[in-house]
Design an enzyme around this catalytic site. Structure first.
Site, PDB file in Angstrom:
ATOM      1  N   ASP A  11       0.861  -1.175   0.000  1.00  0.00           N
ATOM      2  CA  ASP A  11       0.000   0.000   0.000  1.00  0.00           C
ATOM      3  C   ASP A  11       0.903   1.232   0.000  1.00  0.00           C
ATOM      4  OD1 ASP A  11      -2.047   1.780   0.273  1.00  0.00           O
ATOM      5  OD2 ASP A  11      -2.512   1.253   2.356  1.00  0.00           O
ATOM      6  N   ASP A 109      -3.136   2.330  -5.729  1.00  0.00           N
ATOM      7  CA  ASP A 109      -1.891   2.328  -4.953  1.00  0.00           C
ATOM      8  C   ASP A 109      -1.785   1.109  -4.064  1.00  0.00           C
ATOM      9  OD1 ASP A 109      -3.952   3.106  -3.205  1.00  0.00           O
ATOM     10  OD2 ASP A 109      -2.470   4.001  -1.862  1.00  0.00           O
ATOM     11  N   GLU A 110      -2.527   0.082  -4.383  1.00  0.00           N
ATOM     12  CA  GLU A 110      -2.637  -1.033  -3.438  1.00  0.00           C
ATOM     13  C   GLU A 110      -2.793  -2.342  -4.208  1.00  0.00           C
ATOM     14  OE1 GLU A 110      -5.918  -1.952  -0.223  1.00  0.00           O
ATOM     15  OE2 GLU A 110      -5.672   0.187  -0.549  1.00  0.00           O
TER      16      GLU A 110
END
Ligand code: MG
Length: 361
Positions: A11, A109-110
């Site tokens: 993350d 983003d993960e």
């Protein structure tokens, strides 16, 4: 028994805000909020993310920009630049794929990575995670937090444990130490409504949860009760879904103005279901799994799927009906939609018997 997998959840730290700080050094030591400035948007706008300085004032994502301004009058507001964030997201995912192709993207983003077998032949997933974080930083100048464990639930909790720039490992032997003190709202599937129900049952932590029998949890929570029973014991068999849509047909729409009513969602479903039924019929296909995809203004994307034993009829009304059921599993109140998608997968040609008949004929 749980197979020993090696799962990493990565993350990026305050992703959008970190990108803007990287690109605008003057903002690096200021509270930065990624949202339209409420002073120039008539008080509208929602916080996409905020840097850690702004967070220390109580600003958080999904908060109204006007409230963020109240909490932090000195904050710098930056209108989100999603095309830029998408480009950097692609760079990050390219790096993930240098380690493994079993990557399940969860957001810009993960992602989850299954590194049980990996392209670098690194046996220790902690060494791999550290190397990956370092490479992400070298190539993008952005920091990330990683969680390493043997399933997705634990890996995700772990990545959240020390943020920013964290690397947390949960070994099987440490599961109790990790999960029992954990507040109940941290458990997967425990939303706002469920939390109240848990509290009513005197369940505030993992330690309270593990005392409840399987039967009691199922009686109170239905199917998901079984899930809670397993989770608190560190069991989560879900695979990292790296090839979500093998063969599928569907449509999606992005909205500049976030949808906030169920009527607007109905409009989409009617449009998408009609198109979907039409395309399937045209191509003489039908499918067993209907998938809805919902992205909110915070750019979180959630998909829900419904698989039937029999094929869905290519019928607009039926697809709208099930599409709506799936949607309500994601958002029942506080509708907040930036993107909607309706897709059919598990496709097969229609009327196999007919084809065989003509073959013989
Ligand atoms: Mg993040």
């Amino acid at each position: 028994m749980e197979k020993k997998r090696k799962i990493i959840h990565i993350d990026m730290d305050a992703f959008y805000a970190s990108i803007e700080m990287r690109d605008n050094p003057k903002w690096r030591d200021k509270p930065l909020v990624i949202a339209r400035d409420p002073r120039h948007s008539g008080g509208k706008g929602v916080v996409a993310t905020a840097n850690y300085i702004a967070r220390s004032y109580g600003v958080h994502s999904a908060m109204a920009a006007a409230e963020a301004l109240e909490k932090c009058p000195d904050a710098v507001f930056k209108t989100p630049d999603f095309p830029k964030y998408r480009k950097i997201s692609a760079e990050i995912h390219t790096i993930f794929h240098e380690y493994t192709d079993i990557v399940e993207p969860i957001a810009f983003d993960e992602a989850y990575l299954d590194v049980t077998v990996n392209k670098k032949n690194i046996v220790d997933p902690v060494v791999l995670a550290h190397k990956l974080q370092w490479e992400l930083f070298e190539k993008t100048h952005l920091t990330s937090s990683a969680g390493v464990s043997y399933n997705k639930f634990l890996a995700k909790l772990a990545s959240d444990y020390h943020k920013p720039i964290g690397l947390t490992v949960v070994h099987q032997a440490d599961v109790s130490d990790f999960l029992l003190p954990l507040p109940i709202e941290k458990f997967r599937g425990v939303g706002k409504k469920t939390v109240l129900k848990m509290h009513a049952l005197n369940i505030y932590t993992g330690a309270d949860l593990i005392k409840k029998s399987e039967a009691e949890l199922i009686a109170n929570f239905g199917k998901i009760g079984y899930f809670f029973y397993q989770c608190v014991r560190g069991i989560d068999e879900r695979p990292v879904e790296w090839q979500r849509e093998r063969k599928s047909i569907g449509n999606e729409r992005t909205y500049d103005q976030v949808l906030t009513t169920i009527e607007e969602v109905d409009d989409f479903l009617n449009w998408a279901a009609k198109k979907l039924a039409g395309t399937l019929q045209e191509r003489k296909l039908h499918g067993k799994t209907l998938v809805i995809k919902v992205r909110n203004s915070d750019f979180e994307t959630i998909t829900k799927r419904l698989t039937q034993n029999d094929f869905f009829k290519n019928d607009t009304e039926i697809l709208v009906y099930y599409g709506k059921q799936l949607f309500e599993q994601i958002q029942s109140t506080n509708i907040n939609v930036r993107l909607l998608g309706l897709t059919m997968t598990g496709l097969a040609p229609m009327a196999d018997e007919d084809k065989q008949l003509s073959l013989w004929g």
